[in-house]
Design a protein around this motif. Sequence first.
Motif, mmCIF file in Angstrom:
data_model
loop_
_atom_site.group_PDB
_atom_site.id
_atom_site.type_symbol
_atom_site.label_atom_id
_atom_site.label_comp_id
_atom_site.label_asym_id
_atom_site.label_seq_id
_atom_site.Cartn_x
_atom_site.Cartn_y
_atom_site.Cartn_z
ATOM 1 N N ALA A 29 -56.192 -36.591 11.409
ATOM 2 C CA ALA A 29 -56.722 -37.861 10.907
ATOM 3 C C ALA A 29 -57.276 -38.741 12.014
ATOM 4 C CB ALA A 29 -55.618 -38.617 10.167
ATOM 5 N N GLY A 30 -56.879 -38.490 13.246
ATOM 6 C CA GLY A 30 -57.322 -39.348 14.329
ATOM 7 C C GLY A 30 -56.770 -38.871 15.653
ATOM 8 N N ARG A 31 -56.792 -39.750 16.635
ATOM 9 C CA ARG A 31 -56.351 -39.406 17.987
ATOM 10 C C ARG A 31 -55.394 -40.458 18.525
ATOM 11 N NH1 ARG A 31 -57.926 -34.132 19.169
ATOM 12 N NH2 ARG A 31 -59.699 -33.750 17.787
ATOM 13 N N LEU A 32 -54.421 -39.988 19.255
ATOM 14 C CA LEU A 32 -53.502 -40.852 19.985
ATOM 15 C C LEU A 32 -53.960 -40.892 21.435
ATOM 16 C CD1 LEU A 32 -50.763 -42.281 20.653
ATOM 17 C CD2 LEU A 32 -49.781 -39.984 20.876
ATOM 18 N N ARG A 33 -54.093 -42.097 21.989
ATOM 19 C CA ARG A 33 -54.518 -42.242 23.373
ATOM 20 C C ARG A 33 -53.336 -42.663 24.227
ATOM 21 N NH1 ARG A 33 -56.866 -46.396 26.821
ATOM 22 N NH2 ARG A 33 -56.487 -47.925 25.174
ATOM 23 N N ILE A 34 -53.047 -41.893 25.275
ATOM 24 C CA ILE A 34 -52.041 -42.292 26.255
ATOM 25 C C ILE A 34 -52.673 -43.386 27.116
ATOM 26 C CG2 ILE A 34 -50.515 -41.547 28.109
ATOM 27 C CD1 ILE A 34 -49.891 -40.236 25.431
ATOM 28 N N ILE A 35 -51.979 -44.512 27.291
ATOM 29 C CA ILE A 35 -52.648 -45.661 27.908
ATOM 30 C C ILE A 35 -52.296 -45.890 29.370
ATOM 31 C CG2 ILE A 35 -53.015 -46.859 25.730
ATOM 32 C CD1 ILE A 35 -50.594 -48.537 26.257
ATOM 33 N N GLY A 36 -51.306 -45.178 29.908
ATOM 34 C CA GLY A 36 -50.962 -45.386 31.315
ATOM 35 C C GLY A 36 -50.245 -44.181 31.909
ATOM 36 N N GLY A 37 -50.169 -44.140 33.230
ATOM 37 C CA GLY A 37 -49.417 -43.089 33.901
ATOM 38 C C GLY A 37 -50.205 -41.815 34.141
ATOM 39 N N ASP A 38 -49.476 -40.711 34.335
ATOM 40 C CA ASP A 38 -50.087 -39.423 34.700
ATOM 41 C C ASP A 38 -51.047 -38.895 33.645
ATOM 42 O OD1 ASP A 38 -48.605 -39.473 37.026
ATOM 43 O OD2 ASP A 38 -47.034 -38.138 36.269
ATOM 44 N N TYR A 39 -50.780 -39.173 32.366
ATOM 45 C CA TYR A 39 -51.614 -38.655 31.274
ATOM 46 C C TYR A 39 -52.580 -39.711 30.744
ATOM 47 C CZ TYR A 39 -47.493 -35.598 31.327
ATOM 48 O OH TYR A 39 -46.453 -34.789 31.703
ATOM 49 N N ARG A 40 -52.805 -40.722 31.514
ATOM 50 C CA ARG A 40 -53.650 -41.835 31.079
ATOM 51 C C ARG A 40 -55.002 -41.361 30.539
ATOM 52 N NH1 ARG A 40 -55.683 -46.804 35.006
ATOM 53 N NH2 ARG A 40 -56.593 -48.082 33.345
ATOM 54 N N ARG A 41 -55.376 -41.946 29.402
ATOM 55 C CA ARG A 41 -56.651 -41.677 28.717
ATOM 56 C C ARG A 41 -56.710 -40.314 28.035
ATOM 57 N NH1 ARG A 41 -60.288 -44.134 33.571
ATOM 58 N NH2 ARG A 41 -59.833 -46.330 33.189
ATOM 59 N N ARG A 42 -55.634 -39.533 28.083
ATOM 60 C CA ARG A 42 -55.647 -38.275 27.338
ATOM 61 C C ARG A 42 -55.609 -38.587 25.857
ATOM 62 N NH1 ARG A 42 -53.859 -33.822 30.421
ATOM 63 N NH2 ARG A 42 -54.368 -32.581 28.575
ATOM 64 N N THR A 62 -47.674 -53.794 26.150
ATOM 65 C CA THR A 62 -46.707 -54.866 26.380
ATOM 66 C C THR A 62 -45.317 -54.303 26.620
ATOM 67 O OG1 THR A 62 -47.968 -56.426 25.023
ATOM 68 C CG2 THR A 62 -45.632 -56.901 25.337
ATOM 69 N N LEU A 63 -44.894 -53.391 25.764
ATOM 70 C CA LEU A 63 -43.555 -52.805 25.877
ATOM 71 C C LEU A 63 -43.373 -52.098 27.213
ATOM 72 C CD1 LEU A 63 -40.825 -51.884 24.732
ATOM 73 C CD2 LEU A 63 -42.039 -49.984 23.612
ATOM 74 N N PHE A 64 -44.352 -51.311 27.613
ATOM 75 C CA PHE A 64 -44.174 -50.528 28.842
ATOM 76 C C PHE A 64 -44.338 -51.377 30.095
ATOM 77 C CE2 PHE A 64 -44.355 -47.106 25.805
ATOM 78 C CZ PHE A 64 -43.376 -46.256 26.305
ATOM 79 N N ASN A 65 -44.989 -52.505 29.992
ATOM 80 C CA ASN A 65 -44.951 -53.462 31.109
ATOM 81 C C ASN A 65 -43.537 -53.992 31.290
ATOM 82 O OD1 ASN A 65 -47.657 -53.247 31.766
ATOM 83 N ND2 ASN A 65 -48.282 -55.012 30.533
ATOM 84 N N LEU A 88 -44.019 -40.023 24.549
ATOM 85 C CA LEU A 88 -45.060 -39.431 25.394
ATOM 86 C C LEU A 88 -45.520 -40.423 26.459
ATOM 87 C CD1 LEU A 88 -47.213 -37.598 22.684
ATOM 88 C CD2 LEU A 88 -45.699 -36.528 24.382
ATOM 89 N N GLU A 89 -45.650 -41.681 26.059
ATOM 90 C CA GLU A 89 -46.035 -42.709 27.028
ATOM 91 C C GLU A 89 -44.972 -42.834 28.123
ATOM 92 O OE1 GLU A 89 -48.915 -45.107 28.402
ATOM 93 O OE2 GLU A 89 -49.073 -44.531 26.287
ATOM 94 N N ALA A 90 -43.698 -42.743 27.731
ATOM 95 C CA ALA A 90 -42.616 -42.814 28.713
ATOM 96 C C ALA A 90 -42.680 -41.638 29.692
ATOM 97 C CB ALA A 90 -41.265 -42.843 28.003
ATOM 98 N N LEU A 91 -42.933 -40.429 29.183
ATOM 99 C CA LEU A 91 -43.070 -39.271 30.070
ATOM 100 C C LEU A 91 -44.248 -39.456 31.021
ATOM 101 C CD1 LEU A 91 -42.405 -36.230 27.684
ATOM 102 C CD2 LEU A 91 -40.905 -37.096 29.496
#
Length: 215
Positions: A29-42, A62-65, A88-91
């Motif tokens: 249905a769509g895409r999830l974007r990783i927003i920071g870290g090693d996988y950023r923009r994946r 906000t949460l990960f800041n 995934l964002e945490a990893l």
Amino acid sequence: MTRRPSPPRRSGRPTGGQPGGKSAGRRVAGRLRIIGGDYRRRLLPVLDSPGLRPTPDRVRETLFNWLAAALPGARVLDLFAGTGALGLEALSRGAGDATFVERDARVAGQLGENLATLGAMERGRVVTADATAFLAGPPTPCSLVFLDPPFRQGLAEPCCAALEAGWLAEDAFIYLECEAGLTPVVPATWRLHREVRAGDSHGRLYRRATTPQSN
């Protein structure tokens, strides 16, 4: 880890999966974007499944800041994982390992494939199970827990109580996302650290303390 009509939404996630199957035959249905870290923009596939959608980028950022200092080496538990957006964002940002609990086998299978796509299988584990049943099993203390149960099913408070049965490290962080207007009763050892609102959801980040809060 925007809400749903019926069936209840799960912040980018229904409920609790072992990797399996191929994406072919599953509607994306769509895409999830990783927003920071090693996988950023994946960008990762999100299945077309009722109530399934990633936690919004603004809320995740906000949460990960807030969690930046707590992430390196963290042991993460992502309950009602769905897309696994928060785990995934945490990893991506340096967590040591993450366990994703997802009840829907199709959604869990996609989450397992997304971990493989990121090359994160050694640090990520997907368990296909109902989150409440999973919490009734033998506990492993975690330093960071994401809890985003389906709305209006009365799951938040029992899951919070169950986490106190050995699932939390002494100074663990717990992020709880639930419907706006609900003020959940949480264990006395949890201190509200930060909170964020988005649409009809309310996210609260708690820090576990060694002594109960006095009234």
